[in-house]
Design a protein around this motif. Structure first.
Motif, PDB file in Angstrom:
ATOM      1  N   LYS A   1      59.511  25.221  42.218  1.00  0.00           N
ATOM      2  CA  LYS A   1      59.877  24.895  40.837  1.00  0.00           C
ATOM      3  C   LYS A   1      61.385  24.958  40.643  1.00  0.00           C
ATOM      4  O   LYS A   1      61.962  24.147  39.908  1.00  0.00           O
ATOM      5  CB  LYS A   1      59.169  25.841  39.875  1.00  0.00           C
ATOM      6  CG  LYS A   1      57.680  25.560  39.811  1.00  0.00           C
ATOM      7  CD  LYS A   1      57.048  26.144  38.581  1.00  0.00           C
ATOM      8  CE  LYS A   1      55.622  25.698  38.423  1.00  0.00           C
ATOM      9  NZ  LYS A   1      54.645  26.584  39.081  1.00  0.00           N
ATOM     10  N   LEU A   2      62.017  25.927  41.330  1.00  0.00           N
ATOM     11  CA  LEU A   2      63.474  26.030  41.203  1.00  0.00           C
ATOM     12  C   LEU A   2      64.153  24.794  41.768  1.00  0.00           C
ATOM     13  O   LEU A   2      65.129  24.286  41.201  1.00  0.00           O
ATOM     14  CB  LEU A   2      63.979  27.282  41.928  1.00  0.00           C
ATOM     15  CG  LEU A   2      63.880  28.585  41.139  1.00  0.00           C
ATOM     16  CD1 LEU A   2      64.300  29.759  42.006  1.00  0.00           C
ATOM     17  CD2 LEU A   2      64.760  28.510  39.894  1.00  0.00           C
TER      18      LEU A   2
ATOM     19  N   VAL B   1      62.104  18.591  48.030  1.00  0.00           N
ATOM     20  CA  VAL B   1      61.123  19.561  47.561  1.00  0.00           C
ATOM     21  C   VAL B   1      60.050  19.785  48.628  1.00  0.00           C
ATOM     22  O   VAL B   1      59.372  18.842  49.025  1.00  0.00           O
ATOM     23  CB  VAL B   1      60.458  19.081  46.261  1.00  0.00           C
ATOM     24  CG1 VAL B   1      59.564  20.164  45.695  1.00  0.00           C
ATOM     25  CG2 VAL B   1      61.506  18.680  45.257  1.00  0.00           C
ATOM     26  N   PRO B   2      59.881  21.033  49.083  1.00  0.00           N
ATOM     27  CA  PRO B   2      58.851  21.300  50.087  1.00  0.00           C
ATOM     28  C   PRO B   2      57.497  21.521  49.424  1.00  0.00           C
ATOM     29  O   PRO B   2      57.406  21.643  48.207  1.00  0.00           O
ATOM     30  CB  PRO B   2      59.346  22.590  50.731  1.00  0.00           C
ATOM     31  CG  PRO B   2      60.081  23.278  49.626  1.00  0.00           C
ATOM     32  CD  PRO B   2      60.645  22.225  48.723  1.00  0.00           C
TER      33      PRO B   2
ATOM     34  N   LEU C   1      59.294  28.748  34.402  1.00  0.00           N
ATOM     35  CA  LEU C   1      59.911  27.651  35.149  1.00  0.00           C
ATOM     36  C   LEU C   1      59.183  26.336  34.912  1.00  0.00           C
ATOM     37  O   LEU C   1      59.822  25.286  34.820  1.00  0.00           O
ATOM     38  CB  LEU C   1      59.929  27.987  36.641  1.00  0.00           C
ATOM     39  CG  LEU C   1      61.065  28.919  37.043  1.00  0.00           C
ATOM     40  CD1 LEU C   1      60.916  29.320  38.490  1.00  0.00           C
ATOM     41  CD2 LEU C   1      62.413  28.247  36.834  1.00  0.00           C
ATOM     42  N   SER C   2      57.847  26.374  34.813  1.00  0.00           N
ATOM     43  CA  SER C   2      57.199  25.076  34.588  1.00  0.00           C
ATOM     44  C   SER C   2      57.526  24.561  33.199  1.00  0.00           C
ATOM     45  O   SER C   2      57.698  23.352  33.023  1.00  0.00           O
ATOM     46  CB  SER C   2      55.693  25.109  34.856  1.00  0.00           C
ATOM     47  OG  SER C   2      55.132  26.275  34.370  1.00  0.00           O
TER      48      SER C   2
ATOM     49  N   ALA D   1      56.227  33.487  45.473  1.00  0.00           N
ATOM     50  CA  ALA D   1      57.589  33.105  45.826  1.00  0.00           C
ATOM     51  C   ALA D   1      57.652  31.629  46.156  1.00  0.00           C
ATOM     52  O   ALA D   1      58.564  30.917  45.715  1.00  0.00           O
ATOM     53  CB  ALA D   1      58.070  33.939  47.001  1.00  0.00           C
ATOM     54  N   SER D   2      56.640  31.118  46.899  1.00  0.00           N
ATOM     55  CA  SER D   2      56.722  29.712  47.301  1.00  0.00           C
ATOM     56  C   SER D   2      56.654  28.815  46.078  1.00  0.00           C
ATOM     57  O   SER D   2      57.407  27.845  45.971  1.00  0.00           O
ATOM     58  CB  SER D   2      55.606  29.376  48.285  1.00  0.00           C
ATOM     59  OG  SER D   2      54.361  29.476  47.638  1.00  0.00           O
TER      60      SER D   2
END
Lengths: 432, 336
Positions: A258-259, A226-227, A28-29, A252-253
């Motif tokens: 990233k998602l 974005v959190p 993802l990154s 998961a966080s």
């Protein structure tokens, strides 16, 4: 059409394989950075593919986008502003005004020695005045708490707002440079943009009052939806949800964050591509291609070639600026030292050429593919090199070879660029 | 008032460094301008050709040093230089054969060739980093100073010293010799004349039976020699760092454009214009002025127009001025 879909599917598969065999976090990154690179490639494609303009200053426009993030969204430093903010603004205004006045004098006065003398006098007086106002103000700002601040800070506005501002800053720089270098022979634009990019980076490294220079600004607020990973991990609902699905909350966080970034970038990418496709298919786009393919006949048809070039140069640079702002937003910090022309200018060119210049989808494909390749080699390169030299006995040669694996990337990119230019100059997805 | 001391400070901190730097830039710009004149594109790989040539020379220097060969007071690198030039020339000829020739036969647009030179730049940059790494390499040996500041003071009894580093002297002398040879070659020899004819009017030159392949090959060899010499002199004077050589592209291009792309004499003039402007704008003039004005008027500030971090801005500003006011440069180069 099916071929293009297959190409995109193949690149998608690369990301999936990275996720499955290495880690989803890494995949993802890489995806996020590749999406940003794809937007930059779109900006470059607007300049090169539509108009044949050769911009070697992409790094500078990217960095200006990053600067916008600091100026818009970083925490304000009220003391810094109070100490010298007005002086700095006045100084910059005086500098700009004297340049404008000099240009005005040059254009309006009759030719001759007087014009030369007057213009020169205005420039010199303007410079002295600028330094007299600007220097004390800068010293005052930098004197305030240099360990943590020493700058004028940002406006404290939402980070998403910084993206269009980044585009505006880059557009402004593009206007200035295009006004000078366009209309001359084609390589002059390349050399001028190469220079302006170096200067933009030098300013960002050395002007501590602006964005703390090489001392960097960290902990910038994230763009709107974005959190933070930490706040996700502290929320009971999230931990509950993650464990119910069998994920570790920490992993998961970070994947969720990233998602969300990926979704944001994808939205911007789709918006840019939609707009550019519309533009390309409009009468304006046909005119641009006509100018690109034959400037003389386009000019004979009454098209103002230099003006159109300026327009398209500004548009493309603005897109690059937006992408630069997104990049800094995601990193959460501005580090002027990391801007390197090989990575931020020439790699983007490889993306455009490999993908297919003149075709927006090609630029996106090139961005994703080359972005993936560039970053995956970072993690795989030393491993592969380690495997190759495993037979060698320990010693300086082996250490040198393993160390040098990272430089293989430059070599590979150069070879890829040369091969594509030679054997498939229209790229993976050629222009229709 | 102390004009002599002011003059010595000026010579020591402005004139001599500027002269050495100008000679290095002029050699670099000569290579760029020759390629431009004959092959008709701006070679973005020139900075990295310089780095490549310097790297080869450094490797030979180290080899010679390990064998105990030295050149007396002169740096060993000068002995290694011919080997560096030979290998770099082989490299540029090979690049031309594998890469550029194809586009020349196709009569590709100049901007395509510029882009191809970007690819070559990438490859060369990668090779240099792969072989010698990205760090600083200092390879100067032999005598350090022609005149050291202390000796000069005792000799003349002045308060200020004038130091001439041997690398600076070597730079200026070598540059003069190389430029002399180049002009002799271009003006007097048959090959040199055919090169100038080719640069002036390609079609006419071809009609008069000049062999284009030979002209191009000689051009690459000369460009490789100039790049290697410029790079080695710069590396001796300062130090060798691959990325710095890439950044030298900007002042070198600026020098070539200021002089007029395609004009060798212009490239030399442009090199010195850029170098002296850079040194003079970034030098703090306080000391010189203090010697020149009465004590009561001594300046408080540094009298520095711009910090040295912005030296690239100087060459860029000159480049912009030339582009605005005389796009063909001082010596009327081409503006195709």
């Amino acid at each position: 059409m099916t071929r293009n879909l297959a190409l995109f599917a193949a690149v998608g598969l690369l990301f999936l394989l990275t996720g499955m065999f290495q880690s989803w976090n890494l995949a993802l990154s890489i995806l996020n950075i590749s999406l940003i690179s794809a937007i930059m490639a779109l900006g470059v494609n607007i300049q090169w593919g539509y108009a044949g303009l050769f911009n070697t200053g992409i790094m500078g426009f990217t960095a200006l986008g990053g600067l916008a993030v600091v100026l818009v969204s970083a925490r304000p430093v009220a003391e810094g502003w109070a100490a010298g903010g007005s002086g700095i603004l006045l100084g910059l205004f005086l500098g700009a005004a004297s340049i404008a006045l000099a240009i005005f004098a040059w254009n309006r006065l009759p030719k001759g020695g007087l014009r030369m003398a007057a213009t020169l006098a205005i420039v010199v007086a303007g410079f002295v005045l600028f330094r007299m106002v600007f220097d004390p103000a800068v010293n005052a700002v930098e004197a305030f708490n240099p360990a943590t601040a020493g700058n004028i800070g940002g406006l404290g506005l939402p980070a998403t707002l910084a993206w269009p501002v980044g585009g505006l800053l880059a557009a402004g720089a593009a206007w200035a440079i295009g006004k000078i270098a366009l209309g001359l022979r084609s390589d002059y634009l390349a050399i001028a943009t190469l220079g302006i990019a170096e200067i933009i980076i030098a300013v960002m490294k050395n002007e501590d009052w602006l964005a703390r220079g090489v001392k960097n600004i960290i902990d910038m607020p994230r763009p709107w939806p974005v959190p933070y990973e930490v706040s996700l991990q502290q929320s009971a609902a999230f931990v509950d949800w993650a464990t119910r699905w069998g994920f570790a909350p920490t992993t998961a966080s970070s994947i969720i964050v990233k998602l969300i970034y990926a979704a944001l970038f994808l939205a911007v990418l789709l918006a840019v591509i939609w707009l550019s496709e519309r533009a390309l298919k409009s009468p304006w786009g046909r005119m641009m291609r006509a100018i690109r393919d034959n400037e003389v006949s386009a000019a004979a048809m009454g098209k103002d070639v230099t003006r159109r070039h300026l327009q398209v140069f500004i548009l493309g640079s603005a897109v690059v600026g937006i992408a630069g702002a997104m990049y800094t937003s995601m990193a959460g910090q501005l580090t002027p030292g990391e801007y390197n022309p090989l990575r931020f200018t020439f790699l983007i060119w490889v993306m455009v050429i490999v993908g297919g210049s003149g075709n927006n989808w090609g630029a996106v494909l090139g961005g994703l593919l080359i972005g993936w390749l560039w970053l995956i080699v970072e993690s795989l390169g030393p491993m592969v090199m380690g495997g190759i030299v495993a037979g060698l006995s320990e010693g300086p040669l082996k250490a040198h070879l393993i160390d040098s694996a990272q430089h293989m990337r430059l070599l590979t990119m150069g070879v890829v660029l040369l091969l594509v230019l030679r054997f498939s100059p229209r790229g993976l997805i050629p222009e229709k | 008032m102390d004009i002599l001391n002011a003059l010595v400070v000026f010579l020591n901190f402005v004139f001599i460094p500027g002269l050495a730097y100008g000679a290095q830039l002029a050699l670099g710009a000569l290579g760029v301008t020759l390629i431009y004149g004959i092959l008709r594109f701006s070679n973005f790989a020139h900075g990295d050709t310089m780095a490549f040539g310097t790297m080869v020379t450094i490797l030979f220097t180290w080899w010679f040093q390990s064998m105990g060969i030295s050149f007396g007071v002169l740096p060993t690198a000068l002995l290694a230089l011919p080997f560096g030039i030979a290998i770099t020339a082989a490299m540029t000829l090979g690049t031309d054969r594998v890469v550029y020739r194809f586009y020349r036969k196709q009569k590709a647009a100049p901007v395509i060739l510029v882009m191809v030179s970007l690819g070559v730049m990438f490859v060369m940059n990668g090779i240099v980093r792969l072989i010698i790494g990205v760090d600083d390499q200092n390879f100067a040996d032999g005598g350090r100073f022609l005149i050291s500041a202390g000796d000069f003071k005792t000799m003349t009894g002045l308060a200020e010293g004038l130091a001439i580093k041997s690398t600076q002297a070597v730079t200026v002398v070598t540059a003069l010799v190389v430029m002399g040879l180049l002009f002799w070659f271009l003006q007097k020899t048959r090959t040199g004349k055919s090169m100038r004819a080719f640069s002036d009017n390609e079609d006419l030159a071809l009609l008069s039976g000049i062999n284009p392949d030979r002209v191009v090959q000689v051009t690459w060899i000369i460009a490789a020699a100039l790049a290697t010499i410029a790079g080695v002199l710069y590396g001796l004077d300062k130090s060798f760092k691959p990325f710095v050589y890439f950044q030298l592209l900007l002042p070198i291009f600026a020098a070539a454009i200021v002089g007029g792309l395609g004009s060798p004499i212009g490239a030399i003039a442009g090199g010195f214009v850029i170098a002296f402007s850079e040194v003079m704008v970034t030098y703090a003039w306080k000391k010189v002025v203090t010697y020149l004005v009465p004590e009561s008027m001594a300046p408080e500030g540094l009298l520095q127009l711009m910090s040295t971090d912005y030296k690239f801005a100087v060459s860029f500003a000159i480049l912009i001025l030339v582009l605005i006011f005389m796009p063909t440069g001082l010596f009327k180069g081409k503006s195709v």
